[in-house]
Design a protein around this motif. Sequence first.
Motif, mmCIF file in Angstrom:
data_model
loop_
_atom_site.group_PDB
_atom_site.id
_atom_site.type_symbol
_atom_site.label_atom_id
_atom_site.label_comp_id
_atom_site.label_asym_id
_atom_site.label_seq_id
_atom_site.Cartn_x
_atom_site.Cartn_y
_atom_site.Cartn_z
ATOM 1 N N SER A 12 0.650 -1.187 0.062
ATOM 2 C CA SER A 12 0.058 0.066 -0.114
ATOM 3 C C SER A 12 0.912 1.350 0.068
ATOM 4 O O SER A 12 0.487 2.338 -0.150
ATOM 5 N N LEU A 15 8.134 0.835 -0.710
ATOM 6 C CA LEU A 15 8.865 -0.149 -1.421
ATOM 7 C C LEU A 15 7.952 -1.154 -2.091
ATOM 8 O O LEU A 15 8.110 -1.417 -3.380
ATOM 9 N N ARG A 35 -2.611 -3.456 5.300
ATOM 10 C CA ARG A 35 -3.731 -3.275 6.373
ATOM 11 C C ARG A 35 -4.779 -2.189 5.629
ATOM 12 O O ARG A 35 -6.082 -2.608 5.788
ATOM 13 N N ASP A 61 -3.613 -7.841 8.355
ATOM 14 C CA ASP A 61 -2.678 -7.376 9.390
ATOM 15 C C ASP A 61 -1.708 -8.645 9.759
ATOM 16 O O ASP A 61 -2.365 -9.689 10.066
ATOM 17 N N PHE A 91 7.910 -2.234 8.769
ATOM 18 C CA PHE A 91 7.854 -0.901 8.827
ATOM 19 C C PHE A 91 9.128 -0.334 8.639
ATOM 20 O O PHE A 91 10.384 -1.130 8.653
HETATM 21 N N1 LIG Z 1 13.093 1.862 3.753
HETATM 22 C C1 LIG Z 1 14.220 1.262 3.824
HETATM 23 O O1 LIG Z 1 15.428 2.037 3.931
HETATM 24 C C2 LIG Z 1 14.292 -0.176 4.331
HETATM 25 C C3 LIG Z 1 15.607 -0.645 4.764
HETATM 26 C C4 LIG Z 1 15.783 -2.049 5.288
HETATM 27 C C5 LIG Z 1 14.594 -2.644 5.425
HETATM 28 N N2 LIG Z 1 13.388 -2.168 5.005
HETATM 29 C C6 LIG Z 1 12.286 -3.021 5.075
HETATM 30 O O2 LIG Z 1 11.480 -3.050 3.581
HETATM 31 C C7 LIG Z 1 10.183 -3.118 3.893
HETATM 32 C C8 LIG Z 1 9.482 -1.957 3.313
HETATM 33 O O3 LIG Z 1 9.759 -0.769 3.902
HETATM 34 P P1 LIG Z 1 9.291 0.689 3.655
HETATM 35 O O4 LIG Z 1 10.246 1.813 3.745
HETATM 36 O O5 LIG Z 1 8.679 0.791 2.029
HETATM 37 O O6 LIG Z 1 8.171 0.816 4.595
HETATM 38 P P2 LIG Z 1 6.893 1.428 4.699
HETATM 39 O O7 LIG Z 1 6.938 2.613 3.860
HETATM 40 O O8 LIG Z 1 6.659 1.870 6.127
HETATM 41 O O9 LIG Z 1 5.658 0.603 4.107
HETATM 42 C C9 LIG Z 1 5.296 -0.586 4.824
HETATM 43 C C10 LIG Z 1 4.334 -1.325 3.956
HETATM 44 O O10 LIG Z 1 3.982 -2.378 5.077
HETATM 45 C C11 LIG Z 1 2.604 -2.441 5.387
HETATM 46 N N3 LIG Z 1 2.720 -3.092 6.489
HETATM 47 C C12 LIG Z 1 3.032 -2.570 7.680
HETATM 48 N N4 LIG Z 1 2.770 -3.310 8.591
HETATM 49 C C13 LIG Z 1 1.917 -4.296 8.271
HETATM 50 C C14 LIG Z 1 1.344 -5.384 8.722
HETATM 51 N N5 LIG Z 1 1.414 -5.631 10.169
HETATM 52 N N6 LIG Z 1 0.343 -6.030 8.071
HETATM 53 C C15 LIG Z 1 0.640 -5.966 6.836
HETATM 54 N N7 LIG Z 1 1.016 -5.036 6.041
HETATM 55 C C16 LIG Z 1 1.846 -4.180 6.799
HETATM 56 C C17 LIG Z 1 2.219 -0.982 5.063
HETATM 57 O O11 LIG Z 1 0.776 -1.013 4.797
HETATM 58 P P3 LIG Z 1 -0.380 -0.634 5.721
HETATM 59 O O12 LIG Z 1 0.076 0.270 6.801
HETATM 60 O O13 LIG Z 1 -1.488 -0.381 4.843
HETATM 61 O O14 LIG Z 1 -0.441 -1.971 6.472
HETATM 62 C C18 LIG Z 1 3.203 -0.583 3.757
HETATM 63 O O15 LIG Z 1 2.327 -1.005 2.513
HETATM 64 C C19 LIG Z 1 10.066 -3.238 5.433
HETATM 65 O O16 LIG Z 1 9.533 -4.626 5.795
HETATM 66 C C20 LIG Z 1 11.244 -2.472 5.927
HETATM 67 O O17 LIG Z 1 11.750 -3.226 7.212
HETATM 68 C C21 LIG Z 1 13.266 -0.988 4.304
#
Ligand SMILES: NC(=O)c1ccc[n+]([C@@H]2O[C@H](COP(=O)([O-])OP(=O)(O)OC[C@H]3O[C@@H](n4cnc5c(N)ncnc54)[C@H](OP(=O)(O)O)[C@@H]3O)[C@@H](O)[C@H]2O)c1
Length: 97
Positions: A12, A15, A35, A61, A91
């Motif tokens: 949603s 990434l 979610r 979730d 997250f």
């Molecule tokens: N961005 C970075 O630099 C970075 C670095 C290392 C690892 N990561 C990992 O890469 C992934 C994506 O990162 P991002 O920066 O794109 O994060 P983000 O912008 O916070 O997006 C997270 C996504 O996961 C969904 N989500 C979160 N909790 C959830 C749950 N309990 N059940 C189902 N969906 C859930 C959110 O949608 P809803 O709120 O609609 O559920 C959203 O679509 C994460 O796992 C993060 O830990 C990111």
Amino acid sequence: MENTTALITGASGGLGLEFAHLCAQDGYDLVLAARNENKLNQIKKELEEKYHISVSVFAVDLSKKDSALDLYRFTKEHDLSIEILINNAGFGLAQCQ
Ligand SMILES: NC(=O)c1ccc[n+]([C@@H]2O[C@H](COP(=O)([O-])OP(=O)(O)OC[C@H]3O[C@@H](n4cnc5c(N)ncnc54)[C@H](OP(=O)(O)O)[C@@H]3O)[C@@H](O)[C@H]2O)c1
């Protein structure tokens, strides 16, 4: 021939949404999970219009017990055969601080 299907969790925003665009651009049908159901439905409409692919959405979730099984059942009930899994839900760093 039917398109192949990619399942993307956390689609949603962030990434996951970028991965969804990239897969759609390459012609994959999509199953998107997160979610926020409203956001998923908006994204479904946008991607289907832009890339002429089929998008299924499942609001869930994934931190809850049995939620992964619910998602699996959703794919089975809708006869969706998944070739690619991008298990990205979680997250971003900003929320950890
Ligand atoms: N961005 C970075 O630099 C970075 C670095 C290392 C690892 N990561 C990992 O890469 C992934 C994506 O990162 P991002 O920066 O794109 O994060 P983000 O912008 O916070 O997006 C997270 C996504 O996961 C969904 N989500 C979160 N909790 C959830 C749950 N309990 N059940 C189902 N969906 C859930 C959110 O949608 P809803 O709120 O609609 O559920 C959203 O679509 C994460 O796992 C993060 O830990 C990111």
